[in-house]
Design an enzyme around this catalytic site. Structure first.
Site, PDB file in Angstrom:
ATOM      1  N   ASN A  35       0.845  -1.209   0.000  1.00  0.00           N
ATOM      2  CA  ASN A  35       0.000   0.000   0.000  1.00  0.00           C
ATOM      3  C   ASN A  35       0.872   1.247   0.000  1.00  0.00           C
ATOM      4  O   ASN A  35       0.530   2.264   0.610  1.00  0.00           O
ATOM      5  CB  ASN A  35      -0.930  -0.009   1.221  1.00  0.00           C
ATOM      6  CG  ASN A  35      -2.061   0.987   1.068  1.00  0.00           C
ATOM      7  OD1 ASN A  35      -2.614   1.159  -0.019  1.00  0.00           O
ATOM      8  ND2 ASN A  35      -2.408   1.668   2.148  1.00  0.00           N
ATOM      9  N   SER A 124      -5.349   1.853  17.619  1.00  0.00           N
ATOM     10  CA  SER A 124      -6.315   2.815  17.093  1.00  0.00           C
ATOM     11  C   SER A 124      -7.383   3.097  18.132  1.00  0.00           C
ATOM     12  O   SER A 124      -7.745   2.209  18.922  1.00  0.00           O
ATOM     13  CB  SER A 124      -6.954   2.221  15.840  1.00  0.00           C
ATOM     14  OG  SER A 124      -8.112   2.933  15.500  1.00  0.00           O
ATOM     15  N   TYR A 149     -11.101  -5.178  10.927  1.00  0.00           N
ATOM     16  CA  TYR A 149      -9.888  -4.367  11.133  1.00  0.00           C
ATOM     17  C   TYR A 149      -9.742  -4.007  12.612  1.00  0.00           C
ATOM     18  O   TYR A 149      -8.676  -4.191  13.217  1.00  0.00           O
ATOM     19  CB  TYR A 149      -9.945  -3.098  10.261  1.00  0.00           C
ATOM     20  CG  TYR A 149      -8.921  -2.062  10.660  1.00  0.00           C
ATOM     21  CD1 TYR A 149      -7.575  -2.226  10.359  1.00  0.00           C
ATOM     22  CD2 TYR A 149      -9.294  -0.914  11.372  1.00  0.00           C
ATOM     23  CE1 TYR A 149      -6.624  -1.289  10.744  1.00  0.00           C
ATOM     24  CE2 TYR A 149      -8.354   0.033  11.756  1.00  0.00           C
ATOM     25  CZ  TYR A 149      -7.030  -0.160  11.448  1.00  0.00           C
ATOM     26  OH  TYR A 149      -6.099   0.772  11.844  1.00  0.00           O
ATOM     27  N   LYS A 153      -6.816  -4.920  15.826  1.00  0.00           N
ATOM     28  CA  LYS A 153      -6.097  -4.026  16.759  1.00  0.00           C
ATOM     29  C   LYS A 153      -6.310  -4.477  18.207  1.00  0.00           C
ATOM     30  O   LYS A 153      -5.386  -4.472  19.024  1.00  0.00           O
ATOM     31  CB  LYS A 153      -6.565  -2.579  16.571  1.00  0.00           C
ATOM     32  CG  LYS A 153      -6.191  -1.978  15.211  1.00  0.00           C
ATOM     33  CD  LYS A 153      -4.678  -1.898  15.006  1.00  0.00           C
ATOM     34  CE  LYS A 153      -4.277  -1.457  13.625  1.00  0.00           C
ATOM     35  NZ  LYS A 153      -2.858  -1.605  13.328  1.00  0.00           N
ATOM     36  N   ARG A 292     -23.295   6.602   8.260  1.00  0.00           N
ATOM     37  CA  ARG A 292     -22.528   5.448   7.788  1.00  0.00           C
ATOM     38  C   ARG A 292     -22.586   4.363   8.879  1.00  0.00           C
ATOM     39  O   ARG A 292     -22.311   4.675  10.055  1.00  0.00           O
ATOM     40  CB  ARG A 292     -21.075   5.909   7.557  1.00  0.00           C
ATOM     41  CG  ARG A 292     -20.203   4.963   6.799  1.00  0.00           C
ATOM     42  CD  ARG A 292     -18.875   5.613   6.414  1.00  0.00           C
ATOM     43  NE  ARG A 292     -18.080   6.036   7.570  1.00  0.00           N
ATOM     44  CZ  ARG A 292     -16.855   6.542   7.482  1.00  0.00           C
ATOM     45  NH1 ARG A 292     -16.284   6.699   6.292  1.00  0.00           N
ATOM     46  NH2 ARG A 292     -16.203   6.903   8.563  1.00  0.00           N
TER      47      ARG A 292
HETATM   48  P1  NAD Z   1      -0.320   2.747   5.234  1.00  0.00           P
HETATM   49  O1  NAD Z   1      -1.088   1.718   4.497  1.00  0.00           O
HETATM   50  O2  NAD Z   1      -0.003   4.022   4.554  1.00  0.00           O
HETATM   51  O3  NAD Z   1       1.050   2.118   5.797  1.00  0.00           O
HETATM   52  C1  NAD Z   1       1.161   0.758   6.144  1.00  0.00           C
HETATM   53  C2  NAD Z   1       2.380   0.208   5.437  1.00  0.00           C
HETATM   54  O4  NAD Z   1       2.536  -1.164   5.782  1.00  0.00           O
HETATM   55  C3  NAD Z   1       2.263   0.263   3.910  1.00  0.00           C
HETATM   56  O5  NAD Z   1       3.427   0.892   3.376  1.00  0.00           O
HETATM   57  C4  NAD Z   1       2.165  -1.198   3.467  1.00  0.00           C
HETATM   58  O6  NAD Z   1       2.775  -1.402   2.216  1.00  0.00           O
HETATM   59  C5  NAD Z   1       2.885  -1.882   4.617  1.00  0.00           C
HETATM   60  N1  NAD Z   1       2.471  -3.282   4.836  1.00  0.00           N
HETATM   61  C6  NAD Z   1       1.222  -3.776   4.969  1.00  0.00           C
HETATM   62  N2  NAD Z   1       1.262  -5.078   5.190  1.00  0.00           N
HETATM   63  C7  NAD Z   1       2.564  -5.437   5.242  1.00  0.00           C
HETATM   64  C8  NAD Z   1       3.260  -6.674   5.427  1.00  0.00           C
HETATM   65  N3  NAD Z   1       2.599  -7.817   5.616  1.00  0.00           N
HETATM   66  N4  NAD Z   1       4.612  -6.668   5.420  1.00  0.00           N
HETATM   67  C9  NAD Z   1       5.295  -5.521   5.211  1.00  0.00           C
HETATM   68  N5  NAD Z   1       4.697  -4.327   5.001  1.00  0.00           N
HETATM   69  C10 NAD Z   1       3.349  -4.295   5.009  1.00  0.00           C
HETATM   70  O7  NAD Z   1      -1.130   3.026   6.596  1.00  0.00           O
HETATM   71  P2  NAD Z   1      -0.911   4.173   7.689  1.00  0.00           P
HETATM   72  O8  NAD Z   1      -2.082   5.076   7.641  1.00  0.00           O
HETATM   73  O9  NAD Z   1       0.447   4.721   7.632  1.00  0.00           O
HETATM   74  O10 NAD Z   1      -1.073   3.289   9.007  1.00  0.00           O
HETATM   75  C11 NAD Z   1       0.039   2.773   9.729  1.00  0.00           C
HETATM   76  C12 NAD Z   1      -0.467   2.001  10.925  1.00  0.00           C
HETATM   77  O11 NAD Z   1      -1.284   2.845  11.729  1.00  0.00           O
HETATM   78  C13 NAD Z   1      -1.332   0.794  10.570  1.00  0.00           C
HETATM   79  O12 NAD Z   1      -1.049  -0.238  11.489  1.00  0.00           O
HETATM   80  C14 NAD Z   1      -2.734   1.301  10.773  1.00  0.00           C
HETATM   81  O13 NAD Z   1      -3.632   0.268  11.065  1.00  0.00           O
HETATM   82  C15 NAD Z   1      -2.537   2.218  11.972  1.00  0.00           C
HETATM   83  N6  NAD Z   1      -3.562   3.266  12.098  1.00  0.00           N
HETATM   84  C16 NAD Z   1      -3.798   4.113  11.061  1.00  0.00           C
HETATM   85  C17 NAD Z   1      -4.787   5.089  11.179  1.00  0.00           C
HETATM   86  C18 NAD Z   1      -5.080   6.017  10.033  1.00  0.00           C
HETATM   87  O14 NAD Z   1      -6.160   6.640  10.032  1.00  0.00           O
HETATM   88  N7  NAD Z   1      -4.212   6.194   9.039  1.00  0.00           N
HETATM   89  C19 NAD Z   1      -5.510   5.211  12.362  1.00  0.00           C
HETATM   90  C20 NAD Z   1      -5.233   4.335  13.421  1.00  0.00           C
HETATM   91  C21 NAD Z   1      -4.248   3.359  13.287  1.00  0.00           C
HETATM   92  N1  UDP Z   2     -17.231  11.253   6.787  1.00  0.00           N
HETATM   93  C1  UDP Z   2     -18.129  11.824   5.890  1.00  0.00           C
HETATM   94  N2  UDP Z   2     -17.921  11.614   4.550  1.00  0.00           N
HETATM   95  C2  UDP Z   2     -16.883  10.889   4.065  1.00  0.00           C
HETATM   96  C3  UDP Z   2     -15.961  10.315   4.995  1.00  0.00           C
HETATM   97  C4  UDP Z   2     -16.181  10.519   6.345  1.00  0.00           C
HETATM   98  O1  UDP Z   2     -19.098  12.487   6.299  1.00  0.00           O
HETATM   99  O2  UDP Z   2     -16.762  10.727   2.857  1.00  0.00           O
HETATM  100  C5  UDP Z   2     -17.421  11.492   8.242  1.00  0.00           C
HETATM  101  C6  UDP Z   2     -17.614  10.234   9.063  1.00  0.00           C
HETATM  102  O3  UDP Z   2     -18.985   9.896   9.130  1.00  0.00           O
HETATM  103  C7  UDP Z   2     -17.038  10.662  10.422  1.00  0.00           C
HETATM  104  C8  UDP Z   2     -15.920  11.637  10.045  1.00  0.00           C
HETATM  105  O4  UDP Z   2     -16.235  12.087   8.710  1.00  0.00           O
HETATM  106  O5  UDP Z   2     -18.003  11.386  11.173  1.00  0.00           O
HETATM  107  C9  UDP Z   2     -14.517  11.014  10.029  1.00  0.00           C
HETATM  108  O6  UDP Z   2     -14.550   9.845   9.216  1.00  0.00           O
HETATM  109  P1  UDP Z   2     -13.212   9.050   8.829  1.00  0.00           P
HETATM  110  O7  UDP Z   2     -13.632   7.909   7.960  1.00  0.00           O
HETATM  111  O8  UDP Z   2     -12.205   9.997   8.293  1.00  0.00           O
HETATM  112  O9  UDP Z   2     -12.654   8.529  10.229  1.00  0.00           O
HETATM  113  P2  UDP Z   2     -13.293   7.526  11.312  1.00  0.00           P
HETATM  114  O10 UDP Z   2     -14.694   7.236  10.941  1.00  0.00           O
HETATM  115  O11 UDP Z   2     -12.408   6.350  11.235  1.00  0.00           O
HETATM  116  O12 UDP Z   2     -13.186   8.236  12.607  1.00  0.00           O
END
Ligand code: NAD
Ligand code: UDP
Length: 336
Positions: A35, A124, A149, A153, A292
């Protein structure tokens, strides 16, 4: 001594790598690029002003991990690698369990075998579920996960706590992120979702740049000030700095701690729209749709524990998050 960043080519990992480049640590990134894109690493090096070592490898491959640990003197791991799309996790639960839970277990086994017992893990705020009331605190009971998902976590949090209970030499930090948004100030690295974004900020950014016609606002009948959902948006550079602080704590000695990484302030969907319009100078057309499934009305952190124990605080506000997100989107319309 080196720090291994799994998933370091991704959105949060790349920003964390840039922050870590400011420290003395040697940096090693392992990513299967499922990704992400190699180009993000070129830009991390450019921003950090120094080199890093990259392994294109999978956390599910014990052989690859053993090689990485054998070739380097790794002191701690920051573990980002995971699949993260909530909707996709309903369609492909086995992929999520294999990658996120199975992959983490293999990583922990490889770490143990190599004598490396220090880890910072990406959890998360989703683990709080809908049962808890904001501000959310680390000592609240976990909620029920509404998607596979989120379940991954919760399980990995439990696995890490069980591991610590079995061997108190481990040093573990579980970081519960709220809603990471924004991009590095340079506009060189940022979030590059594949396909139509699921999350609010990248969706708005693509409306602003003209790639999408309008925003669907999911629900305007929530019990919030303007009826739209409220979330704790945190600038990804603040989040990255939180990892550096958590890493220092993990390096300092054993323990197993959970920290919220959020600002403590909630913003509604319409507040984010207004802030983005101001930052970009573009109109963001939107239409109201039904809620949603699985969404909660409001969700924001009590970040007090991280403030007190890590000496870390989110300092960037919504305006800066939108400005930086807009700079990244407008300068990199198709991502990397
Ligand atoms: P991202 O997808 O940009 O980064 C994840 C990376 O992990 C990618 O580069 C992907 O190629 C790599 N990857 C996935 N599976 C792999 C595997 N099996 N081996 C090696 N590499 C692998 O996502 P992000 O937004 O940077 O998220 C990073 C972490 O934070 C994740 O664990 C995600 O669940 C967590 N997280 C993200 C958010 C968010 O909103 N972005 C919120 C809460 C938690
Ligand atoms: N949301 C929205 N339209 C979109 C995406 C998200 O109205 O296209 C709203 C969603 O209902 C939530 C907030 O924006 O209230 C944040 O959503 P997001 O998916 O970014 O994060 P999460 O739901 O994981 O907190």
């Amino acid at each position: 001594m080196a720090i291994l960043i799994t998933g370091g080519a991704g959105y949060i990992g790349s920003h964390t790598a840039v922050e870590l480049m400011k420290t003395k640590h040697e940096i090693i990134i392992l990513d299967n690029l499922s990704n992400s894109n190699r180009e993000s690493l070129e830009r991390v090096k450019e921003l950090g002003g120094r080199d890093l070592k990259f392994y294109e490898a999978d956390i599910r491959s014990r052989q690859s991990l053993d090689l990485v640990f054998a070739e380097n003197n790794i002191e701690a791991v920051i573990h980002f690698a995971a699949l993260k799309a909530v909707g996709e996790s309903h369609e492909k639960p086995l992929d999520y369990y294999e990658n996120n839970i199975g992959g983490t277990v293999i990583l922990l086994q490889a770490m143990k075998a190599a004598g490396c017992k220090k880890i910072v893990f990406s959890s998360s705020a989703t683990v709080y579920g809908s049962e808890n009331t904001s501000p959310l605190k680390e000592n609240m009971p976990l909620g029920r996960a509404t998607n596979p998902y989120g379940t991954t976590k919760m399980y990995v949090e439990q696995i890490l706590q069980d591991l610590y209970a079995s061997d108190e030499d481990w040093s573990i930090s579980l970081l519960r992120y709220f809603n990471p948004v924004g991009a590095h100030k340079s506009g060189r690295i940022g979030e590059a979702p594949s396909g139509v974004p699921n999350n609010l900020m990248p969706y708005i950014a693509q409306v602003a740049v003209g790639k999408l016609d309008f925003l669907r606002v999911y629900g305007n009948d929530y019990p919030t000030d303007d009826g739209t959902g409220v979330r704790d948006y945190i600038h990804v550079v603040d989040l990255a700095a939180g990892h550096v602080s958590a890493l220092e704590k993990v390096l300092a000695g054993p323990g197993c701690d959970i920290y919220n990484l959020g600002t403590g302030k909630g913003s509604s969907v319409l507040e984010v729209v207004a802030a983005f319009e101001k930052a970009s100078g573009r109109a963001i057309p939107y239409k109201f749709f039904d809620r949603r499934p699985g969404d909660v009305a409001e969700n924001f952190a009590d970040p007090g524990k991280a403030n007190d124990e890590l000496g870390w605080r989110a300092v960037r506000g919504l305006e800066e998050m939108c400005e930086d997100s807009w700079r990244w989107q407008s300068q990199n319309q198709d991502g990397y």
